[in-house]
Design a protein around this motif. Structure first.
Motif, PDB file in Angstrom:
ATOM      1  N   ASN A 210       0.784  -1.199  -0.036  1.00 47.17           N
ATOM      2  CA  ASN A 210       0.036  -0.034  -0.097  1.00 47.17           C
ATOM      3  C   ASN A 210       0.918   1.239  -0.093  1.00 47.17           C
ATOM      4  OD1 ASN A 210      -1.234   2.127   2.313  1.00 47.17           O
ATOM      5  ND2 ASN A 210      -2.702   1.624   0.747  1.00 47.17           N
TER       6      ASN A 210
ATOM      7  N   GLU B 149       2.788   1.469  -3.435  1.00 47.10           N
ATOM      8  CA  GLU B 149       2.019   1.948  -4.357  1.00 47.10           C
ATOM      9  C   GLU B 149       1.626   3.240  -4.452  1.00 47.10           C
ATOM     10  OE1 GLU B 149       1.354   0.019  -6.844  1.00 47.10           O
ATOM     11  OE2 GLU B 149       0.149   1.010  -7.969  1.00 47.10           O
ATOM     12  N   TYR B 150       1.407   3.971  -2.942  1.00 46.69           N
ATOM     13  CA  TYR B 150       1.008   5.222  -2.823  1.00 46.69           C
ATOM     14  C   TYR B 150       2.280   6.158  -3.422  1.00 46.69           C
ATOM     15  CZ  TYR B 150       0.249   9.679  -0.402  1.00 46.69           C
ATOM     16  OH  TYR B 150      -0.319  10.859  -0.109  1.00 46.69           O
TER      17      TYR B 150
ATOM     18  N   GLN C 265      -3.952   6.928  -6.762  1.00 40.68           N
ATOM     19  CA  GLN C 265      -3.024   7.626  -5.563  1.00 40.68           C
ATOM     20  C   GLN C 265      -3.917   7.925  -4.371  1.00 40.68           C
ATOM     21  OE1 GLN C 265      -0.547  11.113  -5.811  1.00 40.68           O
ATOM     22  NE2 GLN C 265       0.449  10.365  -3.914  1.00 40.68           N
TER      23      GLN C 265
ATOM     24  N   GLU D  67      -5.478   4.737  -3.064  1.00 35.21           N
ATOM     25  CA  GLU D  67      -4.403   4.057  -2.305  1.00 35.21           C
ATOM     26  C   GLU D  67      -4.338   4.756  -0.934  1.00 35.21           C
ATOM     27  OE1 GLU D  67      -2.936   0.499  -2.232  1.00 35.21           O
ATOM     28  OE2 GLU D  67      -3.336   1.540  -4.282  1.00 35.21           O
TER      29      GLU D  67
END
Lengths: 251, 531
Positions: free
Chosen positions: B444, B447-448, B490, B493
């Motif tokens: 997480n 990815e952010y 974004q 996320e």
């Protein structure tokens, strides 16, 4: 796993030949394929050179865990297995009635095969009975081989009515013309002007061909002994159409 | 469909003709066909197919290559595909079950030739009275290509029985005859292993994680030196793949080994003298920065198919100039990287680092942590970093700035490297669920952060393309839409963070971390050391 039934109320319309040849083509493409010969006459089993005998008969298949799996035999072709016919299948209606939800029983016993097979073809016996109903519920799609004659179309109409009445979605029924004799006016006329059905009749049709009859001599699918004949090519076209047009419609 | 096959090894002294004659005398067998094949065995650098207990074999007929996925200890092809194009990656294959399977197994790894076999096969079918095949027998005669001499040498002869489902009796009859009358021994290894051994190789001899097993009471200096030696081996093993640009995982594995090394040296204090470390750490920072551009471009190229999917069909083709830019950048980045890996500075670093890792332990014994048991040093450090991760995570609110999440991401990375480096001290079974939990949070956070960086970098790329006049109005529209989509992702996320962190900081997970890593009291430990 997709379950494809070949069914018609009428007999002698090419149900078994369709299953034997379509399942062969499916297996040749690398899909793990099973044919269940549900007709007590055992023609599909004969074509695959397998004895039409199941230990404990049809009743055992319906009630005993793993009985279905244990009865499966390998054919002479890669990726293609057969659950043979048994003469006791003539009493399948009675066996089904013994179950709590008879119409759902066939699907329930087939589902454990999901990890082993991509496609299961059901070769059904003619008639309209509890077994037929159970098959219509079990199958993701039902192929209906239909001879282009008035009487056959009448039977197709009866089947569609039956499905409507019994809450079986006729959108899963895919008729196609079988045993088409282009020398006959009526066949030509019906094939070129097919009747309207909830799902349009498939474009590919199977000709009346001596090669199909020779399957009984060779005891093998067309693709293995006459792959370039008109009938084998017609089945090939039908299979491609089924994949492209039909299978994409069912989840 | 066939059940499990059984293979037997035919001794060199026995001919195939003799075995075949004995079988024919006993059973009704029909000769089917025979074939003569040159087979190339493929696998990824890290043996992903072999680890699935399978093998990929390629036979070439004119311009067409036939690929077959077979299970080990059987020659039966389970999945199959044909192509006249290149077969470097799973996505090079035509749509088929084999491509689906290989995509899952290989992911982004390339297929590499591992060895070449020549085999002569004869097929015999056992028929019943209906002339139905009830068992298949395959006789194999293998030869192996020895690359050093470019010549084939005899390897082994095998007999394989392939049962047909539902005909167990036939299988048993033939099995009994082969074992009882012909007295053939069952083959103990797959032919691939026999062939690799004949070439003096072992399958699965590479692992990006290493196989170093530490003992809890090992002195920290020795334990960490052995972990670092292993990381150095991983780096060295991947250099050639980077130079040849075979697939993106070579550089990825190289960088992970480098980052684990940097992390271990920085976090485990007082194991090595600081003065010895200073220059090495500078060199490693340099390596980290010079390998970054190539990895960044690799990531964008790997994500490119996903970028296309984010756009409506009519705009997808207009993203091609971006792909062209990325490919150009990749060529430059890999060229620069090759220059680095072939440089004197890099060779000097390797020598210096090798000497550092192989220096006598005694010289470092006076350092506080050097002689301590590695388990207690690892416990202490992992526990400390874990607590820091919890503290940083708990402080993050819905309106916290992106920098706070970035800090937590870096802490989680450190924690992950430590847990993976020292996993042999805790047992895979105990540590795996905790790594999985941490990975969920890292995914997480990663990815952010990545989406944030991607949006910014894509804006830079768009400006660069505009300067090069490669930005048509359609491409500009496609890239603007892509950037907007990435920014939306974004935000999504970010919204998932609270749930992810809640799971990571749950009572149950905390309890597991405490049980596995919380150090025993310092006094007890000192006592233990003293005794």
């Amino acid at each position: 796993m997709r379950i494809i039934a070949s069914y018609n109320i009428k007999g002698g319309v090419g149900k078994t030949a369709s299953v034997v040849n379509l399942a062969y083509l499916c297996a040749q493409e690398g899909y793990k394929t099973l044919v269940w010969d549900m007709d007590p006459q055992g023609a599909a089993s004969f074509y695959y050179r397998i004895k039409p005998k199941v230990k404990g008969g049809g009743r055992r298949l319906l009630i005993k865990k793993h009985a279905l799996e244990d009865a499966i035999k390998g054919t002479d072709f890669d990726n293609l297995d057969l659950l043979p016919a048994d003469f006791s299948y003539r009493n399948l209606d009675l066996f089904l009635e013994d179950n709590k939800k008879p119409r759902q029983r066939l699907r329930k016993i087939l589902l454990p095969l999901v990890t082993q097979y991509d496609f299961v073809f059901l070769d059904c016996a003619p008639s309209i009975s509890l077994t037929s109903e159970s098959i219509l519920y079990a199958a993701d799609i039902v192929l209906v081989p239909t001879i282009p004659t008035t009487l056959s179309l009448r039977t197709l109409h009866q089947l569609l009515k039956f499905c409507e009445k019994n809450d079986i979605t006729s959108m899963r029924l895919f008729p196609f013309f079988s045993m088409v004799d282009k020398r006959k006016d009526m066949h030509r006329m019906i094939v070129s002007n097919p009747p309207k059905t909830p799902e349009p009749i498939l474009n590919s049709w199977i000709p009346y061909a001596s090669d199909v009859e020779k399957m009984g001599i060779h005891r093998a699918p067309l693709g293995s002994f006459a792959p370039n004949g008109p009938a084998a090519k017609a089945y090939q076209a039908l299979w491609q159409e089924i994949k492209a047009r039909v299978l994409s419609k069912v989840s | 469909m066939s059940a499990v096959c059984t293979e037997f090894t035919i001794p060199a002294s026995q001919s195939l003709a003799k075995v075949s004659a004995a079988l024919k005398q006993k059973f009704t067998l029909v000769d089917q066909s025979s074939e003569h094949l040159d087979i190339q065995c493929l696998d990824s650098f890290d043996w992903r197919v072999y680890r699935k207990k399978a093998s990929i074999e390629v036979t070439t007929h004119g311009k067409v290559s036939q690929l077959c996925w077979r299970k080990q200890r059987s020659s039966q092809c389970l999945y199959y595909a044909e192509t006249s194009g290149k077969i470097d990656f799973a996505w090079d294959l035509p749509a088929s079950r084999l491509r689906d399977l290989l995509s899952r197994v290989l992911s982004v790894r390339a297929l590499l030739p591992q060895l070449e076999l020549r085999v002569r096969r004869r097929y015999l079918n056992k028929l019943n009275k209906d002339k139905k095949t009830v068992l298949r027998i395959v006789l194999h005669e293998y030869e192996l290509l020895h690359p050093a001499t470019a010549s084939y040498k005899k390897l082994q002869k095998r007999l394989e029985i392939v049962p047909v489902k539902g005909y167990v009796k036939s299988y048993k009859q033939v099995l009994d005859f082969i074992e009882g009358e012909l007295c053939l021994p069952k083959s103990e290894e797959d032919i691939l292993i026999i062939a690799l051994n004949a070439l003096g190789r072992q399958p699965a001899d590479y692992s990006s994680k290493g196989k170093c097993v530490l003992q809890a009471n090992m002195p920290a200096t020795a334990a960490i030196a052995s972990l670092l030696k292993q990381m150095l081996q991983v780096m060295a093993a991947n250099e050639q793949g980077i130079l040849e640009d075979i697939d993106s995982e070579f550089l990825h594995d190289y960088r992970i080994a480098l980052r684990k090394t940097r992390s271990a040296l920085k976090q485990i204090k007082d194991v090595f003298p600081q003065r010895e470390l200073e220059d090495l750490q500078l060199q490693m920072n340099w390596l980290g920065s010079v390998t970054s551009p190539a990895r960044d471009i690799d990531v964008y190229l790997l994500k490119f198919p996903g970028y296309r999917q984010m756009l409506p069909a009519e705009l997808q083709q207009h993203l091609e100039p971006l792909q062209a830019l990325l490919l150009r950048k990749k060529r430059t980045a890999y060229k620069n990287l090759a220059t680095v890996l072939k440089s004197k500075r890099y060779a000097d670093f390797q020598n210096q680092y090798w000497e550092f890792l192989h220096a006598p332990v005694a010289q470092r014994a006076e350092l506080v942590n050097a002689g301590r048991a590695i388990k207690s040093v690892a416990d202490e450090r992992i526990w400390k970093v874990y607590k820091r991760a919890l503290k940083e995570g708990n402080a993050i609110q819905d309106d916290s700035p992106a920098e706070d999440l970035h800090e937590l991401r870096k802490t989680c990375k450190k924690l992950r490297y430590l847990m993976e480096l020292f996993q042999s001290l805790y047992g895979i079974k105990a540590i795996k669920p905790l790594v999985k939990e941490l990975k969920g949070l890292q995914d997480n956070l990663g990815e952010y952060n990545d989406l944030h960086v991607q949006a910014e970098t894509l804006k830079e790329f768009a400006m660069e393309m505009e300067k090069q006049s490669a930005l048509s109005p359609e491409t500009q529209q496609a890239m603007s839409l892509l950037i907007r989509h990435i920014e939306e992702l974004q935000a999504e996320e970010r919204a998932h963070f609270a749930n992810r962190f809640e799971s990571f900081s749950s009572k149950e997970v905390k309890h597991k971390f405490r049980r596995l890593f919380k150090p025993v009291k310092v006094n007890n430990e000192l006592d233990a050391c003293a005794s």
